[in-house]
Write a protein that holds these residues in place. Structure first.
Motif, short mmCIF file in Angstrom:
data_model
loop_
_atom_site.label_atom_id
_atom_site.label_comp_id
_atom_site.label_asym_id
_atom_site.label_seq_id
_atom_site.Cartn_x
_atom_site.Cartn_y
_atom_site.Cartn_z
N GLU A 189 -18.41 40.57 -4.57
CA GLU A 189 -18.02 39.18 -4.36
C GLU A 189 -18.79 38.26 -5.32
OE1 GLU A 189 -16.02 35.92 -3.02
OE2 GLU A 189 -15.59 38.04 -2.62
N GLU A 190 -20.08 38.56 -5.51
CA GLU A 190 -20.88 37.77 -6.45
C GLU A 190 -20.34 37.89 -7.87
OE1 GLU A 190 -25.48 37.59 -8.16
OE2 GLU A 190 -24.98 38.88 -6.46
N MET A 191 -19.96 39.11 -8.25
CA MET A 191 -19.42 39.32 -9.58
C MET A 191 -18.08 38.61 -9.75
SD MET A 191 -20.50 43.33 -9.87
CE MET A 191 -19.59 43.69 -11.38
N LYS A 192 -17.28 38.62 -8.69
CA LYS A 192 -16.00 37.92 -8.74
C LYS A 192 -16.21 36.43 -8.94
CE LYS A 192 -11.87 37.00 -5.94
NZ LYS A 192 -11.24 37.19 -4.61
N GLU A 193 -17.20 35.88 -8.24
CA GLU A 193 -17.49 34.45 -8.39
C GLU A 193 -18.00 34.13 -9.80
OE1 GLU A 193 -20.24 33.66 -5.28
OE2 GLU A 193 -18.72 33.72 -3.70
N MET A 194 -18.75 35.08 -10.39
CA MET A 194 -19.20 34.89 -11.77
C MET A 194 -18.01 34.73 -12.70
SD MET A 194 -22.24 37.60 -12.46
CE MET A 194 -23.81 37.53 -11.61
N GLY A 195 -17.03 35.63 -12.54
CA GLY A 195 -15.87 35.61 -13.41
C GLY A 195 -15.02 34.37 -13.24
N GLU A 196 -15.11 33.76 -12.06
CA GLU A 196 -14.32 32.55 -11.78
C GLU A 196 -15.08 31.28 -12.09
OE1 GLU A 196 -13.41 33.12 -7.71
OE2 GLU A 196 -11.73 34.50 -8.08
N ALA A 197 -16.33 31.42 -12.55
CA ALA A 197 -17.19 30.24 -12.72
C ALA A 197 -16.99 29.52 -14.04
CB ALA A 197 -18.66 30.66 -12.60
N GLU A 198 -16.14 30.05 -14.92
CA GLU A 198 -16.02 29.46 -16.27
C GLU A 198 -15.57 28.01 -16.22
OE1 GLU A 198 -13.94 30.42 -20.56
OE2 GLU A 198 -13.24 31.45 -18.77
N ASP A 199 -14.45 27.78 -15.55
CA ASP A 199 -13.92 26.41 -15.52
C ASP A 199 -14.87 25.47 -14.80
OD1 ASP A 199 -11.75 27.32 -16.89
OD2 ASP A 199 -10.49 27.59 -15.10
N ALA A 200 -15.41 25.95 -13.66
CA ALA A 200 -16.32 25.11 -12.89
C ALA A 200 -17.55 24.79 -13.72
CB ALA A 200 -16.74 25.82 -11.60
N ARG A 230 -16.18 41.45 -19.83
CA ARG A 230 -17.17 42.43 -19.38
C ARG A 230 -17.37 42.37 -17.87
NH1 ARG A 230 -20.27 40.14 -23.76
NH2 ARG A 230 -19.89 41.34 -25.68
N ILE A 231 -17.35 41.17 -17.33
CA ILE A 231 -17.50 41.02 -15.88
C ILE A 231 -16.34 41.71 -15.15
CG2 ILE A 231 -17.43 39.36 -13.98
CD1 ILE A 231 -19.05 37.46 -15.74
N THR A 232 -15.12 41.51 -15.67
CA THR A 232 -13.93 42.12 -15.04
C THR A 232 -14.02 43.65 -15.09
OG1 THR A 232 -12.55 40.23 -15.67
CG2 THR A 232 -11.43 42.29 -15.13
N ALA A 233 -14.41 44.19 -16.24
CA ALA A 233 -14.50 45.64 -16.38
C ALA A 233 -15.63 46.22 -15.54
CB ALA A 233 -14.70 46.01 -17.85
N ALA A 234 -16.79 45.54 -15.51
CA ALA A 234 -17.93 46.01 -14.72
C ALA A 234 -17.62 45.93 -13.23
CB ALA A 234 -19.17 45.19 -15.06
N ALA A 286 -26.98 41.20 -11.91
CA ALA A 286 -27.94 40.40 -12.67
C ALA A 286 -27.72 40.57 -14.17
CB ALA A 286 -29.36 40.82 -12.30
N ALA A 287 -27.37 41.79 -14.60
CA ALA A 287 -27.16 42.05 -16.03
C ALA A 287 -25.92 41.36 -16.57
CB ALA A 287 -27.07 43.56 -16.27
N LEU A 288 -25.03 40.96 -15.70
CA LEU A 288 -23.79 40.31 -16.14
C LEU A 288 -23.98 38.82 -16.43
CD1 LEU A 288 -21.25 42.05 -13.77
CD2 LEU A 288 -21.25 42.16 -16.27
N GLU A 289 -25.11 38.28 -16.04
CA GLU A 289 -25.36 36.88 -16.35
C GLU A 289 -25.64 36.73 -17.84
OE1 GLU A 289 -28.18 34.97 -13.88
OE2 GLU A 289 -27.34 35.76 -12.01
N PRO A 290 -25.10 35.68 -18.47
CA PRO A 290 -25.32 35.48 -19.91
C PRO A 290 -26.81 35.51 -20.22
CG PRO A 290 -23.69 33.94 -19.09
CD PRO A 290 -24.28 34.62 -17.88
N PRO A 291 -27.22 36.13 -21.32
CA PRO A 291 -26.36 36.61 -22.42
C PRO A 291 -25.93 38.07 -22.28
CG PRO A 291 -28.64 36.69 -23.09
CD PRO A 291 -28.65 36.11 -21.69
N THR A 342 -10.99 54.77 -17.77
CA THR A 342 -10.20 53.63 -18.26
C THR A 342 -11.01 52.35 -18.23
OG1 THR A 342 -8.13 54.65 -17.51
CG2 THR A 342 -8.12 52.27 -17.87
N ALA A 343 -11.74 52.15 -17.13
CA ALA A 343 -12.57 50.95 -17.01
C ALA A 343 -13.69 50.95 -18.04
CB ALA A 343 -13.15 50.87 -15.60
N LYS A 344 -14.29 52.13 -18.27
CA LYS A 344 -15.36 52.24 -19.26
C LYS A 344 -14.81 51.96 -20.67
CE LYS A 344 -19.46 53.47 -20.88
NZ LYS A 344 -19.22 53.56 -22.30
N ALA A 345 -13.63 52.47 -20.98
CA ALA A 345 -13.03 52.23 -22.29
C ALA A 345 -12.76 50.75 -22.52
CB ALA A 345 -11.74 53.04 -22.42
#
Length: 350
Positions: A189-200, A230-234, A286-291, A342-345
């Motif tokens: 859920e946290e990762m999903k929120e990260m991916g949706e945080a761009e516009d916000a 990367r967030i989507t694939a991870a 944590a590793a998915l947070e920029p950079p 497939t996800a790794k590729a």
């Protein structure tokens, strides 16, 4: 009044010291089980026996806590109090002995250990409230009695909760798997929120520009398309790892758990791997947070643990599974590995 209270105070002290010593012993990481008597060595108690003894002794303690709560109602019955405390010295002694027989390793043994610790800590607080009640002047007697009842309720609650202790190692592991599934759901859920945080995040930059230039929290900086990908694939990789744990959980559900997954050696192996799964979920998020500089290492850990767990399931099926189970699990793991690759590729291509 004071002289009559001395025997009770002495018994409270004896009980408190016993609790303190036992708690210190149970918390030692290198603790060894107590030595058995010659008579017991020929037929040592099973972990199930120890569990049942612990629960019986806890229920007895809860019963005597009720009796003490009644004995300390004004006017205090010193004889009833002293008699109940003497009973508790014997009961706590039996609980301590049972707890000291617990093996150091094993999920069920550890859960019993934690339960005994929690119970003794609650009981120690109750013992302290007994002393406070006996020593309280009339002006603070009501407050002391209220505290006594609160601490008694804590003991009753802890003992009631203890009745839900797992009955065997499989049930104990399944509780752990269920906890890990919940943790992974939170990470996903946290990762999903990260991916949706761009516009916000972009909107936030416009609103707060110049207000806090030092604020570099995630969400205050828009994601690049690559970071978002990367967030989507991870997210998919972690969800696939969660599927492995969920597979274990569903295949061992009562009333007919698969024999392939109930062997003690299998449970011990999966315990270590699933524990690593619960740790790496937070690391990946944590590793998915920029950079995202540490993302590669976190992903490799997810892939490594996932494959080890998949092989563990595979080996268990090969050794103990029926032909029907072997076929079903082989097909399932084949699909799982294909989706993982497939996800790794997708992640590597970003």
């Amino acid at each position: 009044m004071a002289p009559a209270a001395r025997p009770a105070d002495e018994l409270v002290r004896v009980l408190d010291e016993s609790c303190t010593a036992t708690l210190a012993s149970l918390k030692r990481p290198n603790r060894e089980p107590a030595a058995l008597s010659p008579a017991e060595s020929s037929s040592p108690p099973s972990l199930s026996d120890i569990r049942n003894d612990v629960l019986a002794h806890l229920q007895a303690i809860s019963k005597e806590v009720t009796a003490i709560s009644l004995a300390l109602r004004p006017p205090v019955s010193q004889d009833a109090l002293k008699g109940t405390l003497e009973k508790l010295v014997g009961v706590v002694g039996k609980l301590v002995y049972a707890a000291e027989l617990l093996p150091r390793d094993g999920t069920l043994a550890k859960r019993i250990n934690w339960t005994v610790q929690e119970s003794l800590e609650a009981f120690q607080h109750f013992l302290s409230s007994i002393s406070s009640t006996l020593a309280a002047p009339s002006s603070s007697a009501k407050a002391a009695r209220d505290e006594l009842l609160r601490s008694a309720k804590t003991v009753w609650s802890v003992v009631d909760k203890a009745q839900g202790l797992p009955k065997d190692e499989l049930e104990a592991e399944r509780l752990g798997w269920k906890d890990v599934l919940g943790l992974l759901d939170d990470c996903l859920e946290e990762m999903k929120e990260m991916g949706e945080a761009e516009d916000a995040g972009a909107e936030g930059d416009e609103e707060e520009e110049g207000e806090d230039d030092d604020d570099d929290d995630f969400g205050s900086t828009p994601l690049t398309p690559a970071q978002r990908g990367r967030i989507t694939a991870a997210h998919l990789l972690l969800r696939l790892t969660r599927l492995l744990v969920n597979r274990l959980f569903t295949k061992t559900a009562p009333p007919n758990p698969s024999p392939a997954f109930t062997d003690p050696s299998f449970l011990a192996s999966t315990h270590t791997l699933v524990s690593r799964v619960s740790e790496m979920g937070d690391d990946l998020a944590a590793a998915l947070e920029p950079p995202q500089d540490e993302l590669k290492e976190a992903v490799e850990e997810v892939l490594s643990v996932g494959e080890e767990l998949a092989k563990c399931i595979e080996e268990a099926v090969d050794e103990r599974g029926s032909e029907e189970v072997k076929k079903a699990e082989t097909e399932w793991l084949g699909v799982w590995r294909k989706q993982r690759d497939t996800a790794k590729a997708k992640l590597d291509a970003i």
